[in-house]
Design a protein around this motif. Structure first.
Motif, short mmCIF file in Angstrom:
data_model
loop_
_atom_site.label_atom_id
_atom_site.label_comp_id
_atom_site.label_asym_id
_atom_site.label_seq_id
_atom_site.Cartn_x
_atom_site.Cartn_y
_atom_site.Cartn_z
N SER A 156 0.82 -1.22 0.00
CA SER A 156 0.00 0.00 0.00
C SER A 156 0.85 1.27 0.00
O SER A 156 0.37 2.33 -0.41
CB SER A 156 -0.95 0.00 1.20
N MET A 157 2.12 1.18 0.47
CA MET A 157 2.99 2.35 0.48
C MET A 157 4.08 2.29 -0.59
O MET A 157 4.98 3.12 -0.61
CB MET A 157 3.63 2.52 1.86
N ALA A 158 4.00 1.30 -1.48
CA ALA A 158 4.96 1.22 -2.58
C ALA A 158 4.71 2.42 -3.52
O ALA A 158 3.58 2.85 -3.69
CB ALA A 158 4.77 -0.10 -3.34
N GLU A 159 5.72 3.03 -4.05
CA GLU A 159 7.13 2.69 -4.05
C GLU A 159 7.90 3.50 -3.01
O GLU A 159 9.12 3.56 -3.02
CB GLU A 159 7.73 2.98 -5.44
N LYS A 160 7.20 4.08 -2.06
CA LYS A 160 7.80 4.86 -0.99
C LYS A 160 8.45 3.95 0.05
O LYS A 160 9.63 4.08 0.36
CB LYS A 160 6.73 5.73 -0.32
N ILE A 161 7.64 3.02 0.58
CA ILE A 161 8.12 2.06 1.56
C ILE A 161 7.68 0.68 1.08
O ILE A 161 6.50 0.37 1.08
CB ILE A 161 7.55 2.33 2.97
N GLU A 162 8.64 -0.12 0.68
CA GLU A 162 8.31 -1.40 0.05
C GLU A 162 7.90 -2.44 1.10
O GLU A 162 8.24 -2.35 2.28
CB GLU A 162 9.51 -1.91 -0.76
N LEU A 190 -1.76 -3.69 12.00
CA LEU A 190 -0.71 -2.67 12.00
C LEU A 190 -0.58 -2.12 10.59
O LEU A 190 -0.27 -2.86 9.65
CB LEU A 190 0.61 -3.27 12.46
N LEU A 191 -0.81 -0.81 10.42
CA LEU A 191 -0.77 -0.17 9.11
C LEU A 191 0.19 1.01 9.14
O LEU A 191 0.34 1.69 10.16
CB LEU A 191 -2.16 0.32 8.70
N ILE A 192 0.84 1.24 7.99
CA ILE A 192 1.71 2.41 7.80
C ILE A 192 1.06 3.26 6.72
O ILE A 192 0.91 2.81 5.58
CB ILE A 192 3.13 1.98 7.37
N LYS A 193 0.67 4.50 7.07
CA LYS A 193 -0.12 5.32 6.15
C LYS A 193 0.19 6.80 6.33
O LYS A 193 0.66 7.24 7.38
CB LYS A 193 -1.62 5.12 6.41
N TYR A 194 -0.15 7.59 5.29
CA TYR A 194 -0.24 9.04 5.44
C TYR A 194 -1.55 9.35 6.17
O TYR A 194 -2.57 8.71 5.92
CB TYR A 194 -0.29 9.74 4.08
N LEU A 195 -1.51 10.34 7.06
CA LEU A 195 -2.72 10.74 7.75
C LEU A 195 -2.98 12.23 7.53
O LEU A 195 -2.06 13.04 7.44
CB LEU A 195 -2.61 10.47 9.26
N HIS A 196 -4.27 12.56 7.45
CA HIS A 196 -4.71 13.95 7.33
C HIS A 196 -5.91 14.15 8.24
O HIS A 196 -6.75 13.26 8.38
CB HIS A 196 -5.12 14.28 5.89
N HIS A 208 0.46 5.56 -0.30
CA HIS A 208 1.31 6.07 -1.38
C HIS A 208 0.91 5.43 -2.70
O HIS A 208 0.92 6.07 -3.75
CB HIS A 208 2.78 5.77 -1.07
N ASN A 209 0.54 4.17 -2.64
CA ASN A 209 0.04 3.44 -3.81
C ASN A 209 -1.47 3.68 -3.91
O ASN A 209 -2.28 2.77 -3.74
CB ASN A 209 0.36 1.95 -3.66
N SER A 210 -1.82 4.94 -4.21
CA SER A 210 -3.24 5.32 -4.20
C SER A 210 -4.03 4.71 -5.34
O SER A 210 -5.26 4.66 -5.28
CB SER A 210 -3.35 6.85 -4.23
N ALA A 211 -3.35 4.25 -6.40
CA ALA A 211 -4.07 3.64 -7.51
C ALA A 211 -4.76 2.35 -7.07
O ALA A 211 -5.88 2.05 -7.50
CB ALA A 211 -3.11 3.35 -8.67
N GLN A 212 -4.12 1.58 -6.23
CA GLN A 212 -4.70 0.33 -5.74
C GLN A 212 -5.42 0.49 -4.40
O GLN A 212 -6.29 -0.32 -4.06
CB GLN A 212 -3.61 -0.74 -5.59
N SER A 238 13.84 1.39 6.11
CA SER A 238 14.95 0.80 5.36
C SER A 238 14.39 -0.32 4.50
O SER A 238 13.68 -1.19 4.99
CB SER A 238 16.00 0.25 6.32
N THR A 239 14.72 -0.28 3.23
CA THR A 239 14.16 -1.25 2.29
C THR A 239 15.24 -2.21 1.82
O THR A 239 16.32 -1.79 1.39
CB THR A 239 13.54 -0.54 1.07
#
Length: 250
Positions: A156-162, A190-196, A208-212, A238-239
């Motif tokens: 869901s955060m690709a290609e920022k955090i793989e 446990l999720l890693i996301k942008y928050l607003h 980051h992978n908003s298309a999917q 770290s990837t």
């Protein structure tokens, strides 16, 4: 003023002479908050800590407490992890205290609530941890005790955090700053996301992978019903390159 309260200046001077920070000294004493040790500069070393502090610093506890008598301890005996006993005063001039250059950060992950259960929660894994440079945490003003790590699961955060990346999280920063990356627990996941932030005490969760993974908005009632909580701000990742390149002509 009680005499033991006057020892703060002497305690500060000894630390300065030995080039030991209050953070490092808190680690010696296994005190989670270095600020507590820093407060001793003005409040004085607590009575119940006096002998222990004097022993670690190879000084006379009576001098530390009152300023009277010799500064150096006549004999300071330290027990090493091996069980051997050393006279710290005798070797005082031949060693120096070196602060650790990195910090061991505990690892958190999803685990079943009960064995065999499909319901999960986010808990500490006592068998795993990572080490991060102390200077990096200090530069971001992150309390060492607030730092935890986890692993990115999914794309869901690709290609920022793989997928599979290690991430580090500051539990001391849970206030949402729009557009920053956070670790959240969503009904045990446990999720890693942008928050607003969204008006009405709602939040927007963005990948980051908003298309999917299209944006999701959760209202205040939904946040409570679905047990959504911010674990902390993601400040490092770290990837690992999952594919080792083939070397031609071998």
């Amino acid at each position: 003023m009680k005499k033991n309260k006057t020892c703060g200046k002497r305690f500060k001077a000894v630390l300065k002479e030995a080039k030991i920070t209050t953070t490092a000294f808190a680690d010696f004493l296994k005190i989670a908050q270095a600020q507590n040790v820093h407060n001793w500069y003005t409040r004085g070393v607590p009575e119940y800590r006096m002998e222990e502090v004097a022993r670690i610093l190879s000084i006379n506890s009576a001098w530390l407490k009152t300023g009277e008598g010799p500064k150096d301890a006549k004999e300071t005996r330290l027990i090493h992890d091996t069980g051997n006993i050393f006279d710290a005063h005798a070797i005082r001039g031949t060693y120096q205290v070196i602060e650790q250059t990195d910090v061991e950060v505990p690892f958190y992950k999803e685990m079943p609530l009960t064995p065999g259960s499909s319901k999960t929660h986010v808990v500490k894994d006592p068998e795993n941890s990572i080490r991060l440079p102390r200077c990096d945490l200090d530069s971001l003003e992150i309390r060492h005790a607030d730092a935890i790590c986890a692993r990115m699961v999914g794309n869901s955060m690709a290609e920022k955090i793989e997928d599979g990346s290690l991430v580090a999280i500051d539990r001391g920063l849970t206030q949402i700053i729009d557009g920053e990356i956070y670790a959240i627990e969503h009904d045990g996941m446990l999720l890693i996301k942008y928050l607003h932030r969204v008006p009405g005490n709602a939040i927007r969760i963005r990948s980051h992978n908003s298309a999917q993974y299209p944006d999701e908005v959760f209202r205040s009632a939904q946040i409570e019903e679905q047990n959504i909580r911010v674990l902390g701000w993601v400040f490092w990742w770290s990837t690992l390159n999952k594919r080792r390149p083939l070397v031609p002509f071998l």
